[in-house]
Design a protein around this motif. Structure first.
Motif, PDB file in Angstrom:
ATOM      1  N   GLN A  49       0.796  -1.224   0.000  1.00 39.57           N
ATOM      2  CA  GLN A  49       0.000   0.000   0.000  1.00 39.57           C
ATOM      3  C   GLN A  49       0.833   1.281   0.000  1.00 39.57           C
ATOM      4  OE1 GLN A  49      -2.385  -0.690   3.514  1.00 39.57           O
ATOM      5  NE2 GLN A  49      -4.155  -1.317   2.305  1.00 39.57           N
ATOM      6  N   MET A  50       2.107   1.173   0.344  1.00 37.00           N
ATOM      7  CA  MET A  50       2.870   2.394   0.608  1.00 37.00           C
ATOM      8  C   MET A  50       3.038   3.287  -0.622  1.00 37.00           C
ATOM      9  SD  MET A  50       6.772   1.023   1.090  1.00 37.00           S
ATOM     10  CE  MET A  50       7.654   0.183  -0.221  1.00 37.00           C
ATOM     11  N   THR A  51       2.919   2.719  -1.819  1.00 36.29           N
ATOM     12  CA  THR A  51       3.107   3.541  -3.022  1.00 36.29           C
ATOM     13  C   THR A  51       1.797   4.007  -3.648  1.00 36.29           C
ATOM     14  OG1 THR A  51       3.113   1.573  -4.440  1.00 36.29           O
ATOM     15  CG2 THR A  51       5.241   2.315  -3.579  1.00 36.29           C
TER      16      THR A  51
END
Length: 727
Positions: A49-51
């Motif tokens: 999810q971080m990007t």
């Protein structure tokens, strides 16, 4: 030298499937021992999810910024129309799917969610990016998208925009490479989450949800593999097989993880590959893919909209089916509320159709599995919107009327066959006679209470001219408790013919703390004050309402709890009588057992209503004694308990709809008016057990039914088959 052949390596999709299957096998084998794998699965998903949020930001800015004003207007109008059409078609299918539910009568315990204020969705904060960085941090995707679109649109008319657009495009490419690197460890997360779900979800939970699960799976398969692909193949030159082949990687990834965020780059690439295969990969079409996909992602997709089916299931499950007239309202409300989290939308939708919000727990229990299937719908929805927009905006539609007719005909025929077949199957699989009475009839007092003090065998109504002080009770060695017969869930006889209930549990605890035995003496409501004065028993404990008229004759302890006024009526009348204003116009004959003072006030306020007093609550429900009562006035807490015995009755919680105010009343114990010594002791005792949480514990059990069904450890091969570990 001959070159060695490279060994076979499974594709990412195949790896995902293998990881999921191995995870399920591991969960079934080890059971609850692998619950810790949920942490590993969540960690991998968080890495994926971080990007996503930065990717949405830069891809929208670069994609829209490259457009000219005319193209941007055309895209938003046509892509918006396509999205709205898909919503409408999907909602129709969702609203029709409840026909698969078989006939069933059921009921449930009272829930505090019935009387608690409901959480509201802050649409302003969800949509308006007062602080775009806060929106990104809080996961307010619509607000982030609005900011990105605004900046992208502004760049359309900026002269020296190439440097910014190039920077955003480069950043998007870099974020995509990060995602591709993290994808390599995604099978680990899939394995961990599959093992956690298979190892911790009980068989009973799955059984209680089997109707919803089957209907929901059918709905998702119908949308993902029939309706949406047919739409694509009808309005574009794409073939059905190619649509499924190109979307397979994203479908498997979404199904394995239940996460659509991480599928966006995959959907983007597969959409472009399909366009390339059919020679539709022009620069304009590819740019539309880059722009439309992130925009479409921020709106509720059909995957989210499928959870509306749970609202209809919840009503069916507790015997309060949603009216057909309410279906359009539920669909529209669902579409609007699902711009936010489904875990906020479901309680909101439950409340909108007067269903207990704690039914959301059933949805949460099923969400790991259902999330996998609605992810399939979400992926196909995003591909449909993206590809239809790219093809229709750039190339148009050939013979649109023929395409529309083909789509409607095939979709209707397929939907009718699938849904009708599902209904027939469920009618055969599901037992219509769901016995809810066994839940409350099987409840019993904790052994820890009954072991400390014993019930005496003599239930004689012996008069005592002097009230019993605390010293008298200690000297006698017996505390005499007055109770009403059949006052569910406070004082009633269970299936083992033992006197049980919330007040009976409190009586055992009070006697244990006094160090004496307990004797239960029955009384009739109208004789309670006189029986206390005559000394037939020391304390009346049977859900006694604190009544202003009774205060002249007995002494009440401090409030034990607060109950909520309600009418018990046939199921189909519940919604009609939930609003007090309706009672002003209705001509009803209402039965009651207590609440005399309340009845006197209601008679003056509602002269159109008539009231008849009953000796026992059973008289209202007994089929052997026909009556002309329209409703029974009691507490909602007691009404829900009675509905477990008689599931064809429901509870109309009395509420002033204009103000949202509930009508509640306090209940307490009663002692003889002159028995100040015992009154002081019980008041102090109530303060003590409330502080210890004992009353809350009993409330949760007897009123809300927590623990009414025995909890058993999760079945597993290692424990229940091989016997290598103890349960």
């Amino acid at each position: 030298m001959t070159e060695k052949k490279k060994g076979w390596r499974p594709s990412l999709a195949a790896t995902m499937i293998i990881a999921m299957v191995l995870g399920i096998i591991t969960g079934i084998f080890f059971g609850e021992m692998v619950a810790w794998t949920g942490v590993v699965g969540n960690a991998v998903i968080m890495l994926m999810q971080m990007t996503i949020y930065p990717y949405i930001l830069v891809s929208l800015i670069s994609g829209i910024g490259k457009l000219n004003a005319e193209d941007a207007k055309s895209i938003f109008i046509k892509a918006g129309s396509i999205m709205a059409a898909i919503w409408g078609i999907g909602l129709i299918v969702v609203l029709v799917t409840p026909i698969t539910f078989p006939s069933l009568e059921s009921a449930s315990f009272f829930s505090t969610s019935e009387v608690q204020p409901k959480a509201e969705i802050d649409y302003l904060k969800l949509y308006i990016p007062a602080n775009p960085f806060e929106s990104m941090a809080n996961g307010a995707v619509p607000a982030l998208v609005l900011f990105s679109i605004a900046l992208g649109v502004a760049l359309i008319s900026v002269k020296n925009k190439n440097s910014i657009i190039d920077l955003a495009s480069t950043a998007a490419e870099g974020l995509s490479k990060i995602t591709q690197s993290v994808v390599k460890i995604l099978p680990i997360g899939v394995f961990a989450m599959s093992a956690n779900a298979a190892g911790t979800m009980s068989i009973e939970e799955l059984e209680s949800l089997q109707v919803f699960m089957i209907s929901y799976f059918v709905l998702c398969i119908l949308l993902a593999f029939v309706v949406l692909p047919l739409m694509l193949t009808s309005f574009t030159p794409f073939k059905y097989r190619d649509v499924l082949t190109m979307s397979w990687g994203a479908l498997v990834t979404a199904f394995s993880t239940g996460n659509i965020f991480i599928c966006l780059p995959v959907i983007q690439e597969e959409s472009k590959r399909l366009l390339e295969k059919y020679k539709y990969d022009s620069e304009d079409a590819n740019r539309l893919v880059d722009v439309v996909l992130p925009i479409a992602f921020t709106f509720p997709n059909l995957g989210k909209l499928t959870i509306i089916l749970f609202i209809f299931f919840a009503g069916w499950f507790i015997g309060k089916p949603v009216d057909l007239a309410s279906y359009p309202m539920v669909g529209i409300s669902g579409l609007l509320s699902l711009f936010g989290s489904v875990y906020v939308a479901v309680p909101f939708l439950l409340e909108s159709v007067f269903l207990p919000a704690d039914l959301n727990q059933l949805f949460v229990v099923s969400s790991f599995i259902t999330g996998r299937f609605n992810s399939l719908v979400a992926v196909m929805n995003l591909m449909a919107v993206t590809l239809l927009s790219a093809v229709i905006v750039v190339y148009g539609i050939k013979r649109p009327k023929v395409a529309a007719l083909k789509f409607v005909a095939l979709s209707v025929v397929a939907s009718v066959l699938v849904l009708a077949g599902t209904r027939i199957m469920l009618e055969q699989l599901i037992d219509e006679d769901k016995n809810t009475s066994s839940l409350i009839a099987g409840m019993r007092i904790e052994n820890t209470l009954t072991d400390q003090t014993h019930e005496t065998s003599s239930w004689q109504r012996t008069a005592n001219p002097n009230v019993s002080t605390v010293d008298d009770v200690l000297a006698r060695g017996v505390l005499r408790i007055g109770y009403q017969r059949g006052n569910v869930p406070f004082t009633y006889f269970n299936s083992e013919n033992k006197l049980v209930g919330l007040d009976i549990a409190l009586a055992y605890r009070l006697a244990a703390d006094l160090g004496v035995d307990v004797e239960f003496v029955p009384y009739m409501n109208e004789h309670m004050a006189d029986d206390l004065e005559r000394g037939y028993f020391d304390i009346a404990m049977s859900g006694v309402e604190v009544d202003a008229e009774l205060m002249k004759h007995v002494a009440f302890t401090r409030q034990v709890m607060k109950l909520n006024l309600a009418l018990v009526v046939p199921d189909h009348m519940v919604k009609q009588y939930s609003d007090v204003s309706v009672l002003r116009k209705a001509s009803l004959n209402i039965a009651f057992v207590q609440h005399e003072a309340m009845i006197n006030r209601a008679t003056k306020r509602f002269p159109n209503l008539s009231f008849d007093e009953l000796v026992h609550y059973e008289s209202f429900f007994s089929p052997d004694k026909p009556h002309d009562y329209d409703a029974l006035l009691t507490s909602a807490e007691a009404g829900y308990a009675w509905s477990l015995f008689y599931p064809d009755y429901g509870v109309a919680l009395l509420k002033d709809q204009s103000t949202g105010r509930l009508f509640s009343f306090p209940v307490a114990f009663a002692v003889a008016r002159r028995n100040q010594d015992l009154l002081n002791y019980v008041n102090n005792w109530l303060d003590m057990v409330k502080a210890y949480g004992f009353i809350d514990q009993q409330y949760d059990y007897w009123i809300q039914g927590h623990g009414a069904t025995p909890q058993e450890s999760r079945w597993s091969v290692i424990k229940d088959v091989l016997g290598w570990v103890e349960g």
